[in-house]
Structures are given as structure tokens and as C-alpha cells.
Scaffold this active site. Structure first.
Site, PDB file in Angstrom:
ATOM      1  CD1 TRP A 164      -0.408  -1.466   3.209  1.00 13.28           C
ATOM      2  CD2 TRP A 164       0.466   0.581   3.358  1.00 13.28           C
ATOM      3  NE1 TRP A 164       0.274  -1.396   4.406  1.00 13.28           N
ATOM      4  CE2 TRP A 164       0.823  -0.145   4.509  1.00 13.28           C
ATOM      5  CE3 TRP A 164       0.906   1.893   3.247  1.00 13.28           C
ATOM      6  CZ2 TRP A 164       1.603   0.404   5.541  1.00 13.28           C
ATOM      7  CZ3 TRP A 164       1.692   2.452   4.249  1.00 13.28           C
ATOM      8  CH2 TRP A 164       2.028   1.711   5.387  1.00 13.28           C
ATOM      9  CG  ASN A 165       5.088   1.244   0.802  1.00 14.33           C
ATOM     10  OD1 ASN A 165       4.703   0.264   0.151  1.00 14.33           O
ATOM     11  ND2 ASN A 165       6.370   1.467   1.040  1.00 14.33           N
ATOM     12  CG  ASP A 190      -3.226  -3.112   1.109  1.00 13.71           C
ATOM     13  OD1 ASP A 190      -4.224  -2.426   1.435  1.00 13.71           O
ATOM     14  OD2 ASP A 190      -2.613  -3.822   1.913  1.00 13.71           O
ATOM     15  CD  GLU A 261      11.922  -3.473  -1.611  1.00 18.47           C
ATOM     16  OE1 GLU A 261      11.083  -3.432  -0.689  1.00 18.47           O
ATOM     17  OE2 GLU A 261      12.294  -2.478  -2.227  1.00 18.47           O
ATOM     18  CG  LEU A 262      11.137  -9.427   2.368  1.00 20.54           C
ATOM     19  CD1 LEU A 262      11.600 -10.674   3.103  1.00 20.54           C
ATOM     20  CD2 LEU A 262       9.665  -9.529   1.971  1.00 20.54           C
TER      21      LEU A 262
END
Length: 524
Positions: A164-165, A190, A261-262
Site C-alpha cells: 500500500w505504500n 492492497d 523485497e522486505l
């Protein structure tokens, strides 16, 4: 901290008819919906269909059928679509910016900069793909009489799970190289931020992409993820480390590849010879850009002892002067957090730090007067590892200030984390800074910048070390990961066995001599 303008008039183009038209492409046979809200106000923008297991299975099947046509197109024809898409994104950039702001609550500068990522990445792969996807001929085991050709084949259908970012940047930027490689895509945004990626898919179809090639399914992660991953051939995931572990385990069970990608707990190191004013200015974006909701943003800020008081005082003053507001113009420095739930999570980290002895130098408060999910940019001093803000990713506008005496100490502190996504080093001596950067356990290190230089360098892979991820986006790897390498080998004459009446002992002696000669001559 001053408030920005309080004008919250929603952009005129974001009409109910326009927004409802975007979500009609999401399959939702059960009739269940999610109330997708405008973050600034909490008002419902549209009802987002939620996809059932059968909806997701049909979406994968539809994408797979369309992929057979798309994958058969010559690359130049696929790239022609991407060139038109690039132009359409640039033409519609301000509308996309409006959508991103409405669904995520970020300030306009960050929303606009998010829109820039898609044309930049698309342009890079338009230029690079012909070389990367071209058949490559290699030498075979027997000089002259054999050869091997590396052929790049699309995976088939790629599942992309976007956060969501940065919903448009990750959702669409990850989709583009998968499409260029010849794949179909099933995109799962999201629920909170599905509008901008849905508009991106509309633009792809307007550019000439076959309808059905990119499917969008929506729902909560645990509801959508298992069915999606059971049907696709590769997964690209951006999100938390905890969820990344689940994705990785599931991909392993299905024997499909994945790129993850965390999270990050990213450090900024201000060395003794740094330009303090430049470092302070950069730290405002590093800590508070997108209200701290950037995987690569700074949460740990280490300053050399000789500069600490000067840096701290200037940083606190500059942070306190930032404007926070809910507007669709370029005025506010900060926007909202994405949701009330996330605001409460960020607040819990600050409250925990305060209760355990940390000092709040500025900020540390929610701002319900501005909107439901606003939180002030916050600087903490005296953060320790036993605090949530000291070891866990906060993912909000919260920065911890620390001092160090030697570069060895700074490097040790920077590496004292399970994460390794991004780091920032500040020095007027670039050679010195490069030496420090090489010793930091991070997939990305920016010298005299926070994150944009590394992430916007599309020709270089960008990924995380340690618990911050597996694989990378960008660079050659960012396209080739969406392909399988096929090895087509040709032997022109049957010479890899004894010839005529030759015994195997004689053939073995000949082979040993040949191996030595090939090494001596440099052939092998």
C-alpha cells in the site's frame, strides 16, 4: 509543527463514476466488497469487489490464455505497446497523482514522485530488453563441432503482490518487465490502494496490450495469496519480512521462483567531515518522506560525536518547522499515514520508547485535527534495543538519534540489525565514504543521499540482504528473473565417444591431453 492548508477538496476528476469504473475489472462473484476510503477524510470512495478462490483461478486462466498470444509476439511489437504506455503515463501523471493521494493519504510531492518511477523503469527496459532477451550463442564442449544457445523464455503467468505504500510504482513497475519478457500477470494490490494500479492496467490496454493479459484480483492477503500462488509460475512480493517468509515457504512448496523485497531498519551515518546542513536537509526526507512509509527510509540516525549537538539542534528545529496537512496541492511537507490502524501502531512504538526512558525531542503526537490517521514527525533520543523503536521496523515518521565516536563503531552499529535493505553515508571525502559503504551489510548504500540515487539507478539491481529480501528488482536481473533460460545444444559430429576401433583407454588418454591443451591455449 505547523499545519498545512486545510482545504481538502477532492480533485474534480475523481468522480464516483470514474472510480466505480476502475473497480469493475476486479472479479468479485460473491458480492463481498471493501470500503475503499479517502484517507484524508475517511469518506468512502468506492466499494472494491473482493475476489473468491474461483475468481482468482479464472483470473489466472484468463491471463494464461492471453499470454499465449502475447508471448508469441516479436519483442519489437511488445515494446511498441510499452512506448505508447510510457507516453500515456506521462500524459496522465497528475491524474495518477490524484488517485495515489486519495487512496494513500501521502502528500502531493511524494505522490507525484511515485508516478515518475513507472516511466523511468519502462524506458530503461525498452532500451535494454532487446539485448537481454536476444538468443546468446555459447561455445559447446567440443570446439568447432558443438555449440550451445541460451534462449530466454517467459515464465508464463507472474503473480505480483504489491504493497500500500507505493501502490502504483510497485504494482505497475514490477508488471512492466514481466510483460516485456512475454508473461501474463495477475496483480494483487492492497485493498486500501487498488485504484492507481487499476488505472495503470487501463492505460496498458489503451496502449495496445491484449485485454485479459493483466488481471487484478483483490482481497485480504491470507484469502488471496494461497490460491494465487497455486496457479502462477513466479511471484514478486513487496511487503513485510513476516509475510515474505510465508510467501517464500509457499513458493518453495509449489516449486516456483520468487523475488521478495522486505522490511528495513535503515541507518544513516553522518561522518565527522560531513556537511551538516546538507545532511540535516536530507534527513528530513530520509526520516519523514511519505510520512516514514518507505521501505528504504531512515529509522536509525548515527552522528559523529563532534557534530552531534549541532546536527541534533538543527534537525529538531527543521523537523518542528515542517508543515503537515491534508491537501491536493504541493504545500504540505507531510501527509497522512495510510490508516488509523497504522497510526496506532506507530504511536505504540513512540509510547513504548517514552515509557522506557527515551526522550521525544519533537513530535510524538497524533493529529486528529488534520485527519483520522495523521501523526507528527518525531525524533527520539536515548532509544535502546529493548524498545520497539530500537529494533523493530516502525514504518512511520519516527527517527532515533544516536552518537558515535569512531567509524568502526558506526559501522558496527549500522550492521547491528537483522535487516539490510538501505543505508546512507555522509562525508565530504568520497573515497572514505566508499570504504565505509562497502563495509555496511546492506543491498543499497547511498553516499550523500538517502535513497533516491540507488533506487532510481534502474541499470543496477536493487534488493535487500539478510532479512530484507531475496532477489532484486531493476538491472538486468529485474527482467531476466521473469524468464527461464533454455539451453539448446548442437553437436555437428559424433565425436564425444571412442571413434572406430579406438579403445576407451585410448579415448581417455586423448581426452586428458585435449583438456590440458584447451586450458593451455585458453579455449576452455
Amino acid at each position: 509543527m505547523s499545519a498545512g492548508m486545510t482545504e481538502r477538496v477532492r480533485p474534480a476528476k475523481l468522480t464516483p463514476a470514474f472510480l466505480d469504473g476502475l473497480v469493475t475489472r476486479v472479479p468479485g462473484s460473491t458480492g463481498n466488497t471493501w470500503k475503499l476510503t479517502e484517507v484524508y477524510t475517511g469518506d468512502v470512495l468506492t466499494e472494491l469487489p473482493q475476489s473468491s478462490e474461483s475468481d482468482i483461478e479464472r483470473a489466472v486462466a484468463t491471463a494464461r490464455a492471453a499470454q499465449r498470444e502475447w508471448g508469441s509476439w516479436p519483442l519489437r511489437k511488445r515494446l511498441k505497446v510499452m512506448k505508447k504506455f510510457h507516453a500515456l503515463v506521462v500524459r496522465n501523471q497528475l491524474l495518477i497523482t490524484d488517485l495515489i493521494q486519495a487512496e494513500s493519504g501521502k502528500n502531493r510531492r511524494m505522490a507525484f514522485e511515485e508516478t515518475c518511477d513507472v516511466p523511468m523503469g519502462t524506458s530503461h527496459y525498452i532500451k535494454r530488453a532487446p539485448k537481454l532477451l536476444k538468443d546468446r550463442k555459447h561455445a559447446g564442449p567440443v570446439p568447432v563441432l558443438s555449440s550451445s544457445t541460451e534462449v530466454r523464455r517467459p515464465k508464463g503467468v507472474v503473480g505480483i503482490i504489491a504493497p500500500w505504500n507505493f501502490p502504483f510504482a510497485t504494482g505497475i513497475s514490477d508488471t512492466i518487465p514481466a510483460l516485456i519478457a512475454g508473461n501474463g500477470v495477475v496483480l494483487k494490490p492492497d485493498n486500501k490502494t487498488a485504484l492507481s494500479p487499476l488505472f495503470g492496467v487501463r492505460l496498458l490496454e489503451e496502449a495496445g496490450m491484449p485485454r485479459g493479459l493483466v488481471q487484478v484480483v483483490c482481497g485480504e492477503g491470507p484469502d488471496v495469496g494461497p490460491t494465487l500462488m497455486a496457479g502462477v509460475d513466479y511471484v514478486m512480493f513487496t511487503g513485510s519480512t513476516a509475510t515474505g517468509r510465508v510467501i517464500g515457504e509457499t513458493a518453495g512448496r509449489h516449486l516456483i521462483g520468487c523475488c521478495l523485497e522486505l522490511g528495513g531498519k535503515n541507518p544513516m551515518l553522518v561522518l565527522a567531515d560531513a556537511n551538516v546542513d546538507e545532511a540535516v536537509h536530507a534527513a528530513l526526507f530520509g526520516g519523514f518522506g511519505n510520512s516514514g512509509q518507505i521501505c528504504m527510509h531512515i529509522e536509525r540516525l548515527y552522528v559523529h560525536d563532534s557534530l552531534y549537538e549541532e546536527f541534533r539542534d538543527k534537525f529538531v528545529a527543521a523537523t518542528a518547522a515542517m508543515t503537515v496537512g491534508a491537501t491536493y496541492d504541493f504545500g504540505p511537507d507531510l501527509g497522512s499515514l495510510v490508516s488509523v490502524d497504522h497510526r496506532d501502531r506507530v504511536a505504540s512504538h513512540v509510547d513504548d520508547a517514552r515509557a522506557k526512558g527515551a526522550t521525544v525531542l519533537t513530535g510524538g503526537r497524533a493529529r486528529p485535527d488534520l485527519g483520522p490517521a495523521f501523526y507528527e514527525p518525531t525524533i527520539l533520543e536515548g532509544v535502546t534495543p529493548d524498545m520497539l523503536a530500537g529494533s523493530t521496523e516502525t514504518f512511520g515518521p519516527v527517527v532515533g538519534l544516536y552518537r558515535f565516536r569512531t567509524e568502526e563503531e558506526a559501522i558496527r552499529l549500522a550492521n547491528d540489525t537483522d535487516y539490510g535493505l538501505n543505508a546512507s553515508v555522509w562525508s565530504t571525502d568520497l573515497e572514505r565514504a566508499m570504504d565505509v559503504a562497502r563495509r555496511i551489510d546492506s543491498g543499497n548504500v547511498n553516499i550523500n543521499d538517502i535513497l533516491a540515487t540507488a533506487f532510481a539507478s534502474k541499470g543496477t539491481p536493487s534488493g535487500g540482504l539478510k532479512q530484507s529480501g531475496v532477489g532484486a528488482r531493476h538491472g538486468d536481473q529485474g527482467l531476466l528473473k521473469y524468464t527461464d533460460a533454455q539451453n539448446i545444444a548442437v553437436l555437428k559430429k559424433q565425436v564425444m565417444e571412442p571413434q572406430g576401433d579406438q579403445t576407451y583407454e585410448a579415448y581417455a588418454r586423448q581426452t586428458r591431453i585435449t583438456l590440458k591443451l584447451m586450458r593451455w591455449t585458453g579455449i576452455r
